[in-house]
Design a protein around this motif. Structure first.
Motif, mmCIF file in Angstrom:
data_model
loop_
_atom_site.group_PDB
_atom_site.id
_atom_site.type_symbol
_atom_site.label_atom_id
_atom_site.label_comp_id
_atom_site.label_asym_id
_atom_site.label_seq_id
_atom_site.Cartn_x
_atom_site.Cartn_y
_atom_site.Cartn_z
ATOM 1 N N GLY A 260 17.059 14.084 2.535
ATOM 2 C CA GLY A 260 16.096 14.726 1.646
ATOM 3 C C GLY A 260 14.678 14.322 2.015
ATOM 4 O O GLY A 260 14.291 14.329 3.184
ATOM 5 N N PRO A 261 13.894 13.891 0.994
ATOM 6 C CA PRO A 261 12.506 13.496 1.276
ATOM 7 C C PRO A 261 12.374 12.087 1.838
ATOM 8 O O PRO A 261 11.280 11.657 2.204
ATOM 9 C CB PRO A 261 11.846 13.584 -0.104
ATOM 10 C CG PRO A 261 12.954 13.289 -1.074
ATOM 11 C CD PRO A 261 14.197 13.867 -0.449
ATOM 12 N N VAL A 262 13.484 11.354 1.908
ATOM 13 C CA VAL A 262 13.447 9.960 2.376
ATOM 14 C C VAL A 262 13.623 9.937 3.886
ATOM 15 O O VAL A 262 14.645 10.410 4.414
ATOM 16 C CB VAL A 262 14.547 9.120 1.696
ATOM 17 C CG1 VAL A 262 14.468 7.664 2.158
ATOM 18 C CG2 VAL A 262 14.410 9.199 0.188
ATOM 19 N N SER A 263 12.625 9.397 4.588
ATOM 20 C CA SER A 263 12.698 9.344 6.041
ATOM 21 C C SER A 263 13.774 8.378 6.499
ATOM 22 O O SER A 263 14.230 7.514 5.739
ATOM 23 C CB SER A 263 11.343 8.923 6.628
ATOM 24 O OG SER A 263 11.102 7.541 6.385
ATOM 25 N N LEU B 107 7.992 -0.560 12.557
ATOM 26 C CA LEU B 107 8.048 0.882 12.777
ATOM 27 C C LEU B 107 7.711 1.649 11.505
ATOM 28 O O LEU B 107 7.051 2.699 11.552
ATOM 29 C CB LEU B 107 9.442 1.281 13.277
ATOM 30 C CG LEU B 107 9.851 0.710 14.636
ATOM 31 C CD1 LEU B 107 11.287 1.093 14.951
ATOM 32 C CD2 LEU B 107 8.915 1.206 15.730
ATOM 33 N N LEU B 108 8.140 1.134 10.365
ATOM 34 C CA LEU B 108 7.850 1.798 9.096
ATOM 35 C C LEU B 108 6.356 1.745 8.786
ATOM 36 O O LEU B 108 5.770 2.727 8.291
ATOM 37 C CB LEU B 108 8.661 1.146 7.975
ATOM 38 C CG LEU B 108 8.606 1.800 6.590
ATOM 39 C CD1 LEU B 108 8.983 3.273 6.670
ATOM 40 C CD2 LEU B 108 9.525 1.065 5.622
ATOM 41 N N LEU B 109 5.725 0.606 9.072
ATOM 42 C CA LEU B 109 4.277 0.496 8.866
ATOM 43 C C LEU B 109 3.530 1.466 9.783
ATOM 44 O O LEU B 109 2.535 2.089 9.375
ATOM 45 C CB LEU B 109 3.825 -0.936 9.122
ATOM 46 C CG LEU B 109 4.286 -1.972 8.092
ATOM 47 C CD1 LEU B 109 3.986 -3.392 8.580
ATOM 48 C CD2 LEU B 109 3.600 -1.743 6.748
ATOM 49 N N LEU B 110 3.985 1.584 11.023
ATOM 50 C CA LEU B 110 3.365 2.546 11.942
ATOM 51 C C LEU B 110 3.559 3.978 11.442
ATOM 52 O O LEU B 110 2.651 4.811 11.517
ATOM 53 C CB LEU B 110 3.961 2.390 13.341
ATOM 54 C CG LEU B 110 3.577 1.120 14.115
ATOM 55 C CD1 LEU B 110 4.425 1.000 15.377
ATOM 56 C CD2 LEU B 110 2.095 1.134 14.470
ATOM 57 N N GLU B 111 4.757 4.268 10.929
ATOM 58 C CA GLU B 111 5.044 5.607 10.401
ATOM 59 C C GLU B 111 4.133 5.946 9.224
ATOM 60 O O GLU B 111 3.743 7.107 9.038
ATOM 61 C CB GLU B 111 6.509 5.682 9.964
ATOM 62 C CG GLU B 111 6.931 7.058 9.455
ATOM 63 C CD GLU B 111 8.366 7.076 8.963
ATOM 64 O OE1 GLU B 111 9.210 7.671 9.657
ATOM 65 O OE2 GLU B 111 8.638 6.500 7.878
ATOM 66 N N GLY C 102 1.094 5.053 8.948
ATOM 67 C CA GLY C 102 -0.281 5.263 9.362
ATOM 68 C C GLY C 102 -1.064 4.030 9.755
ATOM 69 O O GLY C 102 -2.244 4.144 10.112
ATOM 70 N N LEU C 103 -0.457 2.845 9.708
ATOM 71 C CA LEU C 103 -1.183 1.640 10.105
ATOM 72 C C LEU C 103 -1.210 1.511 11.623
ATOM 73 O O LEU C 103 -0.262 1.902 12.303
ATOM 74 C CB LEU C 103 -0.546 0.394 9.495
ATOM 75 C CG LEU C 103 -1.149 -0.111 8.167
ATOM 76 C CD1 LEU C 103 -0.989 0.933 7.077
ATOM 77 C CD2 LEU C 103 -0.529 -1.436 7.751
ATOM 78 N N SER C 104 -2.296 0.945 12.144
ATOM 79 C CA SER C 104 -2.377 0.626 13.568
ATOM 80 C C SER C 104 -1.808 -0.773 13.793
ATOM 81 O O SER C 104 -1.614 -1.543 12.844
ATOM 82 C CB SER C 104 -3.827 0.677 14.036
ATOM 83 O OG SER C 104 -4.590 -0.341 13.406
ATOM 84 N N LEU C 105 -1.568 -1.107 15.050
ATOM 85 C CA LEU C 105 -1.045 -2.440 15.350
ATOM 86 C C LEU C 105 -1.998 -3.551 14.896
ATOM 87 O O LEU C 105 -1.547 -4.544 14.316
ATOM 88 C CB LEU C 105 -0.742 -2.558 16.850
ATOM 89 C CG LEU C 105 0.556 -1.870 17.307
ATOM 90 C CD1 LEU C 105 0.680 -1.928 18.817
ATOM 91 C CD2 LEU C 105 1.774 -2.518 16.658
ATOM 92 N N PRO C 106 -3.322 -3.449 15.141
ATOM 93 C CA PRO C 106 -4.219 -4.489 14.610
ATOM 94 C C PRO C 106 -4.160 -4.610 13.091
ATOM 95 O O PRO C 106 -4.235 -5.721 12.547
ATOM 96 C CB PRO C 106 -5.599 -4.027 15.089
ATOM 97 C CG PRO C 106 -5.336 -3.203 16.306
ATOM 98 C CD PRO C 106 -4.049 -2.515 16.009
ATOM 99 N N GLU C 107 -4.023 -3.481 12.394
ATOM 100 C CA GLU C 107 -3.925 -3.531 10.927
ATOM 101 C C GLU C 107 -2.628 -4.205 10.495
ATOM 102 O O GLU C 107 -2.605 -4.939 9.499
ATOM 103 C CB GLU C 107 -4.007 -2.119 10.357
ATOM 104 C CG GLU C 107 -5.408 -1.527 10.399
ATOM 105 C CD GLU C 107 -5.435 -0.084 9.939
ATOM 106 O OE1 GLU C 107 -6.463 0.336 9.384
ATOM 107 O OE2 GLU C 107 -4.418 0.629 10.139
ATOM 108 N N ILE C 108 -1.554 -3.953 11.241
ATOM 109 C CA ILE C 108 -0.284 -4.625 10.924
ATOM 110 C C ILE C 108 -0.439 -6.131 11.078
ATOM 111 O O ILE C 108 0.076 -6.912 10.266
ATOM 112 C CB ILE C 108 0.844 -4.086 11.830
ATOM 113 C CG1 ILE C 108 1.162 -2.629 11.465
ATOM 114 C CG2 ILE C 108 2.105 -4.947 11.704
ATOM 115 C CD1 ILE C 108 2.146 -1.962 12.397
ATOM 116 N N GLY C 109 -1.157 -6.560 12.118
ATOM 117 C CA GLY C 109 -1.409 -7.988 12.298
ATOM 118 C C GLY C 109 -2.168 -8.583 11.135
ATOM 119 O O GLY C 109 -1.867 -9.691 10.667
ATOM 120 N N LEU C 110 -3.175 -7.864 10.620
ATOM 121 C CA LEU C 110 -3.950 -8.353 9.479
ATOM 122 C C LEU C 110 -3.092 -8.416 8.214
ATOM 123 O O LEU C 110 -3.198 -9.359 7.421
ATOM 124 C CB LEU C 110 -5.164 -7.448 9.246
ATOM 125 C CG LEU C 110 -6.257 -7.503 10.320
ATOM 126 C CD1 LEU C 110 -7.316 -6.445 10.049
ATOM 127 C CD2 LEU C 110 -6.889 -8.892 10.347
#
Length: 440
Positions: free
Chosen positions: A166-169, A33-37, A39-47
């Motif tokens: 604060g600025p931390v999601s 979920l953090l990787l998606l947040e 800006g990565l796509s699911l295929p990019e997460i796989g790579l």
């Protein structure tokens, strides 16, 4: 090697192991979920994940040889520093390239971290008492690992619920906690892990690095000479292939039964945490159950039992039954590892211990990749249940590979002693660790 008693070594091993896996528990629920947040796509997460796996596969055995040659503590400290760097980079990464670099660093950490702590414990415990039941300590390690990951996962969910701050999601808060815990782990490692080695420096490092190929060669030589070690390492091929059933296919199977992917995802969060706690329970119980059956026979029966749990996941019709089979599968999984690793450690002498552990771990990587390709393809061509049934058969088929260790134990206790020490030739010391046949 050490002035610690067996009990002290066990306590320190469990503390350090818990601190090692607690940050992982914080990261597991939010990683994707953090990787998606970011800006990565699911295929990019796989790579990105594939980059980490390739690094681990390439470095697993060389880093294992380095730990045997240079010493466990310096390798573990280096691993901790690299992991701390990877988590810090994760905090600021916002592009595909930076995330690839982050996961490459994580792969280097995993390769360096794979085995030295466990090998240190076994060496320290056997040095204090050659007859100590190391399987009990390894079972305790399985308990601590499962509890640490489960507790970390639950705490991670609590932090997400509190955020953002604060600025931390909200999704970044568990990452901040993981960085703080990694610093605590490094400090504890420096204070608690006692490894007596000659005073070193650049010369010692160079000689240790030159010794790595010889240590790796010795590990492969043991593999060639020992039917028991060869069979135990072969178990990992079946195990790595079959684990795809409950790590990859189970969510798809549950989604099919529920008819709603979102509902399946919501169920899998707390179920995954419960599964790690079940793994801890299995590791705790097997230390007592194996006293009646013996370690080799217990390990073989667990392979068959795990295959049966995967059959349950494949064939049971309702979500309650599937989740129950999943939890039981993880309980068996947690029980299996200390039995398998205890058998492996008793066949390996000190100078090659971590190299053989790394070799054992390394073979699971290509087996898991092959299982991922073949079983997912089979699921697409037929059904998910069919693919899971094939994986279940593969898991159970590893059981006969424990027979050489069982036969050796039946012949005599001496027959189950390390094959490596049958014909010992003079070898130099590596990183201050003496070549002592009694430590196998």
């Amino acid at each position: 090697m050490t002035t610690l008693t067996g009990r002290q070594a066990r306590r320190r091993y469990l503390v350090l192991l818990g601190l090692r896996w607690l940050p992982v528990g914080f990261m597991i629920p939010v990683m994707t979920l953090l990787l998606l947040e970011r800006g990565l796509s699911l295929p990019e997460i796989g790579l990105v994940a594939a980059a980490q796996g390739l690094v681990v596969l390439a470095l697993e055995l060389p880093t294992g040889g380095l730990a045997d040659a240079l010493g466990r503590k310096p390798v573990l400290v280096a691993a901790g520093l690299i992991n701390l760097g990877s988590l810090a980079l994760f905090m600021v990464a916002d592009s595909f390239g930076l995330f690839v670099l982050t996961f490459v660093l994580m792969g280097i950490f995993r390769a360096l971290d794979s085995g030295p702590l466990e090998s240190w414990y076994v060496d320290a415990a056997l040095a204090a008492d050659p007859d100590t039941p190391i399987e009990q300590g390894l079972s305790g390690g399985g308990v601590v690992l499962g509890v640490s990951i489960g507790a970390g996962a639950l705490a991670s969910g609590g932090l997400v619920a509190l955020g953002p701050i604060g600025p931390v999601s909200a999704l970044t808060l568990p990452l901040v906690a993981a960085i703080a815990l990694e610093i605590v782990c490094l400090v504890a490692l420096l204070l608690l892990l006692v490894e007596v080695r000659p005073a070193g420096g650049v010369g010692t490092l160079r000689s240790s690095l030159r010794a790595v190929p010889g240590v790796i060669g010795g590990a492969f030589g043991l593999l060639r000479r020992s039917r028991i070690v060869l069979a135990l390492v072969a178990v990992e091929l079946f195990w790595g292939f079959g684990m795809v059933t409950f790590e990859v296919l189970l969510p798809v199977r549950l989604s099919e039964v529920l008819g709603d992917p979102d509902r399946a995802a919501a169920l899998l969060g707390p179920t995954a945490s419960a599964a790690w706690l079940a793994s801890a329970g299995g590791a705790a119980l097997i230390a007592y159950a194996s006293r009646w059956l013996g370690v080799p026979l217990s390990a073989a029966l667990l392979r068959i039992l795990q295959g049966a749990t995967v059959v349950g996941m494949a064939l049971l019709a309702g979500p309650v039954g599937i989740i129950a089979a999943y939890l039981f599968c993880y309980a068996v999984h947690g029980a299996s590892n200390p039995m398998h690793m205890g058998l492996l450690h008793r066949q390996v002498d000190g100078p090659y211990r971590n190299s053989v552990v790394s070799l054992n771990s390394m073979v699971a990587q290509p087996a898991g990749a092959l299982g991922g390709v073949l079983l997912t393809a089979l699921a697409g061509a037929t059904t998910v249940s069919t693919a899971m049934l094939v994986g279940a058969v593969v898991l159970a088929a590893a059981a006969p590979l424990y027979l050489p260790a069982w036969w050796a134990a039946r012949r005599s206790p001496a027959a189950a002693a390390p094959d490596l020490v049958r014909q010992r030739v003079a070898e130099p010391e590596h990183g201050g660790e003496s070549v002592n046949p009694s430590r196998g």
